[in-house]
Design a protein around this motif. Structure first.
Motif, PDB file in Angstrom:
ATOM      1  N   VAL A 190      90.448 -31.361  20.537  1.00  0.00           N
ATOM      2  CA  VAL A 190      91.153 -30.686  21.634  1.00  0.00           C
ATOM      3  C   VAL A 190      90.690 -29.240  21.738  1.00  0.00           C
ATOM      4  CG1 VAL A 190      93.275 -32.016  22.040  1.00  0.00           C
ATOM      5  CG2 VAL A 190      93.116 -30.655  19.972  1.00  0.00           C
ATOM      6  N   SER A 191      89.892 -28.968  22.782  1.00  0.00           N
ATOM      7  CA  SER A 191      89.377 -27.603  22.932  1.00  0.00           C
ATOM      8  C   SER A 191      89.640 -27.132  24.351  1.00  0.00           C
ATOM      9  CB  SER A 191      87.878 -27.593  22.617  1.00  0.00           C
ATOM     10  OG  SER A 191      87.179 -28.242  23.651  1.00  0.00           O
ATOM     11  N   GLY A 192      89.011 -26.018  24.718  1.00  0.00           N
ATOM     12  CA  GLY A 192      89.195 -25.493  26.068  1.00  0.00           C
ATOM     13  C   GLY A 192      88.514 -26.371  27.110  1.00  0.00           C
ATOM     14  N   HIS A 195      75.321 -30.570  18.821  1.00  0.00           N
ATOM     15  CA  HIS A 195      76.337 -30.755  19.853  1.00  0.00           C
ATOM     16  C   HIS A 195      77.584 -29.963  19.450  1.00  0.00           C
ATOM     17  CE1 HIS A 195      79.247 -32.612  22.476  1.00  0.00           C
ATOM     18  NE2 HIS A 195      78.278 -33.251  23.105  1.00  0.00           N
ATOM     19  N   HIS A 196      78.102 -29.167  20.374  1.00  0.00           N
ATOM     20  CA  HIS A 196      79.245 -28.296  20.063  1.00  0.00           C
ATOM     21  C   HIS A 196      80.448 -29.085  19.519  1.00  0.00           C
ATOM     22  CE1 HIS A 196      81.720 -24.704  20.502  1.00  0.00           C
ATOM     23  NE2 HIS A 196      82.636 -25.426  21.133  1.00  0.00           N
ATOM     24  N   ILE A 197      80.711 -30.242  20.107  1.00  0.00           N
ATOM     25  CA  ILE A 197      81.878 -31.023  19.675  1.00  0.00           C
ATOM     26  C   ILE A 197      81.633 -31.654  18.290  1.00  0.00           C
ATOM     27  CG2 ILE A 197      83.359 -33.006  20.243  1.00  0.00           C
ATOM     28  CD1 ILE A 197      83.755 -30.524  22.038  1.00  0.00           C
ATOM     29  N   THR A 199      88.838 -22.720  16.168  1.00  0.00           N
ATOM     30  CA  THR A 199      88.261 -22.081  17.356  1.00  0.00           C
ATOM     31  C   THR A 199      86.758 -21.875  17.104  1.00  0.00           C
ATOM     32  OG1 THR A 199      89.155 -20.052  16.414  1.00  0.00           O
ATOM     33  CG2 THR A 199      90.352 -20.975  18.245  1.00  0.00           C
ATOM     34  N   ASP A 200      86.031 -21.496  18.162  1.00  0.00           N
ATOM     35  CA  ASP A 200      84.574 -21.480  18.054  1.00  0.00           C
ATOM     36  C   ASP A 200      84.068 -20.598  16.914  1.00  0.00           C
ATOM     37  OD1 ASP A 200      84.469 -23.233  20.116  1.00  0.00           O
ATOM     38  OD2 ASP A 200      83.874 -21.765  21.641  1.00  0.00           O
ATOM     39  N   ASN A 201      83.151 -21.148  16.148  1.00  0.00           N
ATOM     40  CA  ASN A 201      82.549 -20.435  15.023  1.00  0.00           C
ATOM     41  C   ASN A 201      81.207 -21.094  14.716  1.00  0.00           C
ATOM     42  OD1 ASN A 201      82.870 -22.366  12.469  1.00  0.00           O
ATOM     43  ND2 ASN A 201      84.661 -22.630  13.778  1.00  0.00           N
ATOM     44  N   GLY A 208      80.080 -30.158  16.104  1.00  0.00           N
ATOM     45  CA  GLY A 208      80.405 -28.999  15.274  1.00  0.00           C
ATOM     46  C   GLY A 208      81.901 -28.918  15.015  1.00  0.00           C
ATOM     47  N   HIS A 209      82.701 -28.977  16.104  1.00  0.00           N
ATOM     48  CA  HIS A 209      84.161 -28.897  15.923  1.00  0.00           C
ATOM     49  C   HIS A 209      84.649 -29.967  14.945  1.00  0.00           C
ATOM     50  CE1 HIS A 209      85.639 -25.705  18.424  1.00  0.00           C
ATOM     51  NE2 HIS A 209      85.011 -26.134  19.510  1.00  0.00           N
ATOM     52  N   ILE A 210      84.173 -31.190  15.116  1.00  0.00           N
ATOM     53  CA  ILE A 210      84.616 -32.285  14.232  1.00  0.00           C
ATOM     54  C   ILE A 210      84.212 -31.973  12.785  1.00  0.00           C
ATOM     55  CG2 ILE A 210      84.263 -34.742  13.670  1.00  0.00           C
ATOM     56  CD1 ILE A 210      83.867 -35.201  16.753  1.00  0.00           C
TER      57      ILE A 210
END
Ligand code: KG4
Ligand code: ZN
Length: 339
Positions: free
Chosen positions: A138-140, A113-115, A304-306, A117-119
């Motif tokens: 907090v993303s786009g 899941h992308h989020i 940011t996305d990576n 990933g962010h976490i």
């Protein structure tokens, strides 16, 4: 336990990214091919162009990620890939690539899941960080206040009722003529502006103390710009940027601190593209310092996305036993905590 090396792929929006991550937290390579310059021509991400560009770039990006990590596919133990949420055509490129590689090399496949990933980006530079903790995402596309109960286990306390924080930055940047991508441009302009120049509204959702609403703030900025232009007044856009940014960061910080107090959590993290915002980082840091909370935030390049963040999340999913089948598909509206 033997080392686990994960090849991770991320293509959910406008960055084509691949990374090799060892044991969840050691990033051996983190290659990002950004499409920003291309989409700037159109003032925002054009989904069809994003998908095509991902197809062009993905093989080179993966090859570079393996080279920079000093490994070959023989050293890889699993392939992790973002399968949602995001732009369907963009996601499909990464998912198809990951499935092909994993199938050809007989490797386990882990959809991420992308989020999540962010976490997980927070784990990379903070070896001592373990769940549970509170994370403001907090993303786009997302604004979530989440308790990370354990690796891969989330309780969502609040979310935005309308625009995501990053979306608000992008729309206001466009309105004041800063262009795309809005977040970094507002961040920069705000450094030259007065955050108290305008008293823009801090959105609240009645009865839901942890939810967010940014549409009223966005409208207030647009109304101010319209009425200034009708009166022939000149607008100092640095002041508008700084005042808008202050309104957003105040609300994000206040709601997070409220939740931390109510749930008695003393470890606070931030994640997502907007977490690279210098004012938000400063405001959260100060609020945590005053309350004696530990504060975690990824370096801006990991906000940011990576794909390094996807490799980190994939590792924890992998050791929990998560495996995706060859029928793994892109899920554009995938919910956090769902598989
Ligand atoms: O997490 P991300 O890279 O992609 C999504 O998953 O959406 O977030 C992109 C968002 C964009 O809206 C961008 O304007 C915002 O993050 N952003 C920022 C900053 N850098 C990126 N917003 C505020 N300040 C920044 N420095
Ligand atoms: Zn993202």
């Amino acid at each position: 336990m033997d080392d686990i090396r994960i090849l991770a792929i991320e293509s959910s929006c406008d960055e084509t990214a691949a990374s090799v991550v060892k044991n969840g937290r050691e990033v051996l390579s983190n290659v990002i091919s950004s499409q920003i310059a291309l989409h700037t021509l159109y003032g925002g991400v054009v989904p069809e162009i994003a998908s095509r560009k991902h197809i062009e770039k993905i093989d080179q990006v993966i090859t570079r990620a393996l080279e920079e990590a000093g490994v070959t596919l023989d050293d890889i133990d699993a392939v992790g890939v973002t399968y949602g949420p995001g732009l369907v055509g963009a996601l499909l490129v990464g998912v198809a690539e990951a499935k092909a590689l994993a199938y050809a090399r007989n490797l386990p496949l882990v959809g991420v899941h992308h989020i999540e990933g962010h976490i997980s980006a927070n784990y990379i530079e903070n070896p001592d960080l373990e769940p549970p903790f509170l994370c403001l995402v907090v993303s786009g596309g997302h604004t979530h206040l989440v308790i990370v109960r354990d690796y891969g286990e989330f309780e969502i306390l609040g979310r935005t009722r309308d625009d995501a924080a990053g979306e608000a930055f992008d729309k206001v940047a466009r309105a004041i003529g800063l262009g795309y991508p809005g977040g970094p441009k507002i961040d920069k302009a705000a450094k030259e502006g007065n955050p108290s120049a305008y008293d823009f509204p801090r959105g609240k959702v009645t009865g839901s103390p942890y939810d967010f609403s940014f549409s009223g703030l966005k409208s207030a900025v647009l109304n101010y710009l319209n009425s200034a232009s009708m009166k022939g007044e000149t607008v100092r856009r640095e002041d508008v940027a700084a005042s808008f940014q202050k309104a957003v960061t105040d609300v994000l910080t206040e709601h997070t601190m409220e939740a931390a107090k109510d749930y008695k959590i003393k470890k606070i993290a931030i994640a997502g593209g907007v977490a690279s915002n210098s004012a938000l980082r400063a405001s959260m840091e100060e609020a945590c310092r005053r309350r004696n909370y530990s504060f975690y935030r990824p370096s801006p390049v990991l906000c940011t996305d990576n794909a390094a963040m996807i490799g980190c999340a994939a590792y924890y999913e992998y050791i929990r036993g998560t495996r995706s089948g060859w029928d793994l598909n892109a899920v554009p509206d995938l919910k956090l905590g769902e598989r």
